[in-house]
Enzyme design. Structure first.
Site, mmCIF file in Angstrom:
data_model
loop_
_atom_site.group_PDB
_atom_site.id
_atom_site.type_symbol
_atom_site.label_atom_id
_atom_site.label_comp_id
_atom_site.label_asym_id
_atom_site.label_seq_id
_atom_site.Cartn_x
_atom_site.Cartn_y
_atom_site.Cartn_z
ATOM 1 N N ASP A 203 0.976 -1.163 -0.042
ATOM 2 C CA ASP A 203 -0.133 -0.107 0.082
ATOM 3 C C ASP A 203 0.783 1.271 -0.016
ATOM 4 O O ASP A 203 0.732 2.165 -0.638
ATOM 5 C CB ASP A 203 -0.891 -0.049 1.260
ATOM 6 N N LYS A 207 1.583 4.476 -2.964
ATOM 7 C CA LYS A 207 1.350 5.688 -2.668
ATOM 8 C C LYS A 207 2.872 6.647 -3.155
ATOM 9 O O LYS A 207 2.751 7.531 -3.657
ATOM 10 C CB LYS A 207 1.071 6.002 -1.331
HETATM 11 N N1 HSE Z 1 -5.130 0.569 4.613
HETATM 12 C C1 HSE Z 1 -4.840 2.021 4.343
HETATM 13 C C2 HSE Z 1 -3.953 2.456 5.537
HETATM 14 C C3 HSE Z 1 -5.960 2.721 4.087
HETATM 15 O O1 HSE Z 1 -3.761 1.653 6.624
HETATM 16 O O2 HSE Z 1 -3.171 3.539 5.396
HETATM 17 C C4 HSE Z 1 -5.447 4.059 3.344
HETATM 18 O O3 HSE Z 1 -4.859 3.748 2.043
#
Ligand code: HSE
Length: 442
Positions: A203, A207
């Site tokens: 994740d 980003k």
């Molecule tokens: N799962 C992600 C986090 C949510 O924990 O930041 C936002 O992208």
């Protein structure tokens, strides 16, 4: 007042629902800014029942997001479905081809297909905006795209995943093991459906891929990011780094080096008194080092219905004003190829945790492996594990139980560190794989 600004919202989950609530609650405020009504003309969701909520009484339901994307009744298509392909990608492409502006929170889609979608948006003269895709409410996309666009960016880094920061904070504050805190993060709804996505660093990498492109004017290149997650972090690391004056954070870091762009996601040691060390729980932070503006740190809510809806709505308002820029600031035809720096050339200090057979010569062989690679040690601490004898059993000498050795090195190259640790493992003096964490100079 002129024609209403009409929206088609695809996806009524956490973020979609949050956006509907925001427009219901603050619609008059937004309309007064824009000088025209903002109206949700159509929605699509997996089930029609999801559209039974306040604020959607006049919205037409579409069972097919692609049909909504092309519908003449909408000016802006808002994609809040998620996922790097499938219906999310198909509907965004359909909207852009139909010359509709697109707003999305979909980091996976942009990290994977960002350049081709940007090309499509530019070709059709429409916006493709994604403030909500990185760090929720934190306005980092607009900061890079607009406020700092005249600067050369030297480095962008941050805490981009709330779940990981929550886990590391809880491990620190409550002295609880990783697996236990992960379960809590899932129960609280912070983690993605598959938590590997969070804890494995993916994740954050999505980003970071987007931020890297905006910061350095390069093509989005998810596959050029070095990714390590937080699964290997133990209480032993938390306690040892704490006593040495550090906090462990999962950081996404991208910086320009002489050999290319070093973009990596990994746990990092930061000084306890640094601003980023103070960012705790699910909060996110993004720091930008710019040549004229200097160093900027943005901190705020990185996820959740309201913060993410706020970011989506800000893009909608920009478009409502007719403010259209290339999605990655640099027109896609001018985006440079992402040249990956060799991580082996990374130069910095390191934290190492070794679990050693507590035998004569073990420490000497560690020191030799480091010395042979010209690695100078700043500190070295050995903790002896003393296992209490079983009730009734005679006390046993503790020197044969493994010992934990914590090392902080002076600056060296990643290649030297990697090779020294390979030698240490081969020498058979350690009982488990060495832990190595970079120390980040902020
Ligand atoms: N799962 C992600 C986090 C949510 O924990 O930041 C936002 O992208």
């Amino acid at each position: 007042m002129s024609e209403p600004l009409t929206l088609g919202i695809a996806g009524l989950g956490t973020v979609g629902g949050g956006l509907v609530d925001l427009i219901h609650q603050n619609g008059k405020h937004i309309s007064s800014i824009l000088g025209r009504e903002i109206r949700i003309a159509g929605v699509s969701a997996k089930a029609k029942s999801e559209a039974q909520r306040e604020g959607l009484a006049n919205a037409v339901f579409f069972s097919d997001a692609v049909a909504l994307a092309k519908d003449p009744s909408i000016a802006i298509f808002v994609e809040l479905i998620g996922g790097e392909g499938g219906i999310a990608k198909a509907s965004v492409e359909a909207a852009l081809n139909a010359k509709k502006h697109v707003v999305t929170a979909n980091k996976a889609l942009l990290a994977t297909h960002g350049v081709e979608l940007a090309q499509l948006a530019e070709k059709n003269g429409v916006a493709l905006y994604f403030e909500a895709a990185v760090a929720g409410a934190i306005p980092v996309i607009k900061t890079l795209r607009e406020a700092l666009s005249a600067n050369k960016i030297k480095r962008v880094y941050g805490i981009l995943n709330g779940t990981c920061n929550f886990i590391l904070t809880q491990m620190q504050n409550e002295k609880r093991p990783f697996a236990d805190v992960l379960k809590e993060a899932q129960a609280l709804g912070y983690a993605e459906a598959d938590p590997t996505f969070d804890i494995g660093g993916f994740d954050t990498a999505h980003k970071l891929a987007i931020l890297t492109s905006l910061a350095f004017g390069t093509k989005v290149a998810l596959d050029q990011i070095h990714i390590e997650g937080i699964q290997s972090i133990t209480q032993a690391d938390i306690e040892a780094t704490d006593s040495l004056g550090y906090r462990i954070k999962l950081l996404g870091v991208a910086r320009e080096t002489e050999s290319g762009i070093e973009a990596r996601v990994s746990p990092a040691l930061v000084y306890k008194d640094s601003a980023i060390a103070e960012v705790s729980g699910v909060t996110n932070a993004v720091a930008i080092d710019a040549d004229f503006a200097g160093n900027i740190l943005l901190v705020g809510a990185g996820a959740g219905a309201k913060p993410t809806a706020s970011a989506v709505a800000s893009d909608i308002i920009d478009i409502g004003f007719g403010f259209i820029m290339p999605p990655f600031v640099t027109p896609s035809a001018n985006l440079k190829a992402h040249k990956r720096a060799k991580l082996d050339e990374h130069y910095g200090s390191y934290y190492v945790r070794l679990t050693l057979h507590d035998k004569p010569g073990a420490m000497a062989s560690i020191a030799k492996a480091m010395g042979d690679r010209e690695i100078s040690l700043e500190s070295i601490v050995q903790h002896r594990h003393v296992t209490p004898p079983a009730p009734g059993a005679a006390a046993h000498p503790a020197q044969h139980s493994p010992a934990t050795v914590i090392i902080i090195t002076h600056e060296t190259t990643e290649e030297s560190m990697r090779k020294a640790l390979e030698t240490i493992e081969k020498d058979g003096k350690v009982t488990e794989r060495p832990q190595m964490i970079r120390i980040e100079e902020l």
